[in-house]
Design a protein around this motif. Structure first.
Motif, mmCIF file in Angstrom:
data_model
loop_
_atom_site.group_PDB
_atom_site.id
_atom_site.type_symbol
_atom_site.label_atom_id
_atom_site.label_comp_id
_atom_site.label_asym_id
_atom_site.label_seq_id
_atom_site.Cartn_x
_atom_site.Cartn_y
_atom_site.Cartn_z
ATOM 1 N N ARG A 52 -14.259 3.654 4.838
ATOM 2 C CA ARG A 52 -13.730 4.792 5.605
ATOM 3 C C ARG A 52 -12.139 3.867 5.491
ATOM 4 O O ARG A 52 -11.304 3.746 5.301
ATOM 5 C CB ARG A 52 -14.050 5.358 6.481
ATOM 6 N N MET A 53 -12.642 2.150 6.412
ATOM 7 C CA MET A 53 -11.625 1.427 6.609
ATOM 8 C C MET A 53 -11.226 0.949 5.278
ATOM 9 O O MET A 53 -9.887 0.097 5.272
ATOM 10 C CB MET A 53 -12.497 0.967 7.518
ATOM 11 N N LEU A 54 -12.222 0.633 4.239
ATOM 12 C CA LEU A 54 -11.112 -0.023 2.977
ATOM 13 C C LEU A 54 -9.851 1.171 2.045
ATOM 14 O O LEU A 54 -9.940 0.570 2.020
ATOM 15 C CB LEU A 54 -12.784 -0.306 2.275
ATOM 16 N N ARG A 55 -10.952 2.616 2.260
ATOM 17 C CA ARG A 55 -9.999 3.173 1.646
ATOM 18 C C ARG A 55 -9.038 3.313 2.189
ATOM 19 O O ARG A 55 -7.642 3.525 1.559
ATOM 20 C CB ARG A 55 -10.984 4.558 2.093
ATOM 21 N N GLY A 56 -8.529 3.052 3.626
ATOM 22 C CA GLY A 56 -7.654 3.402 4.247
ATOM 23 C C GLY A 56 -6.591 2.429 4.398
ATOM 24 O O GLY A 56 -5.345 3.263 4.083
#
Length: 145
Positions: A52-56
C-alpha cells in the motif's frame, strides 16, 4: 395460535469465515496442514502494508511529474487563449513572450523527468527494494520447509 417464522434457507456463517463448499462433491479437497509446520510471523506478501505504501508513493510520484509538465503546458494554452496581448508582447527585440514560453516548455519537461527520477530514487525504490527482499526471504523460507 403463535406464528414462528421459518428458519432461513441458508445456514448461518460468521462474516469473517470464507464460504464453505464442502458439501459439493466436485469441490477440491483441502490438504491437511502438516503437524510440524510453524505459523508465519508476518502477513502474506499480498496483504503487506508495504505494498500500500508503494502504491501511494508511486501515485504521488506520477502526480508530481504529470502536474509539473501538464500544468505548465495548460498555463501556456490558457495564456495563449485568454491573454493574446501578453503573448505577443516582446521580451527583447524580435522575441515575443509566447515564443519564449513555448521554448521554456522543453526545460520544464526535463524538470518533470528529473523530478520523476528523483522521487523514484528517494521514495519509491527503497520501498520496492524492501518488498523484493522480503519476498526473497519468504521464498527461501518456503523452500526450506
Amino acid at each position: 395460535m403463535s406464528y414462528d417464522p421459518p428458519p432461513p434457507s441458508y445456514p448461518y456463517r460468521p462474516p469473517d469465515s470464507p464460504p464453505s463448499h464442502d458439501n459439493y462433491p466436485w469441490a477440491p479437497q483441502r490438504e491437511p496442514e502438516p503437524a510440524g509446520r510453524r505459523p508465519q510471523r508476518h502477513a502474506a506478501l499480498g496483504h503487506h502494508s508495504d505494498l500500500r505504501m508503494l502504491r501511494g508513493a508511486y501515485r504521488r510520484q506520477r502526480r508530481v511529474a504529470t502536474l509539473t509538465a501538464l500544468g505548465y503546458f495548460v498555463l501556456f494554452l490558457i495564456l495563449s487563449a485568454f491573454a493574446p496581448s501578453f503573448m505577443t508582447s516582446t521580451v527583447t527585440d524580435g522575441l515575443p513572450t509566447g515564443l519564449l514560453l513555448a521554448l521554456v516548455q522543453v526545460p520544464v519537461t526535463w524538470l518533470a523527468i528529473v523530478l520523476y527520477e528523483r522521487t523514484a530514487r528517494r521514495r519509491v525504490d527503497p520501498i520496492a527494494d524492501r518488498i523484493r527482499k522480503q519476498a526473497e526471504l519468504d521464498a527461501r523460507r518456503e523452500g526450506s520447509r
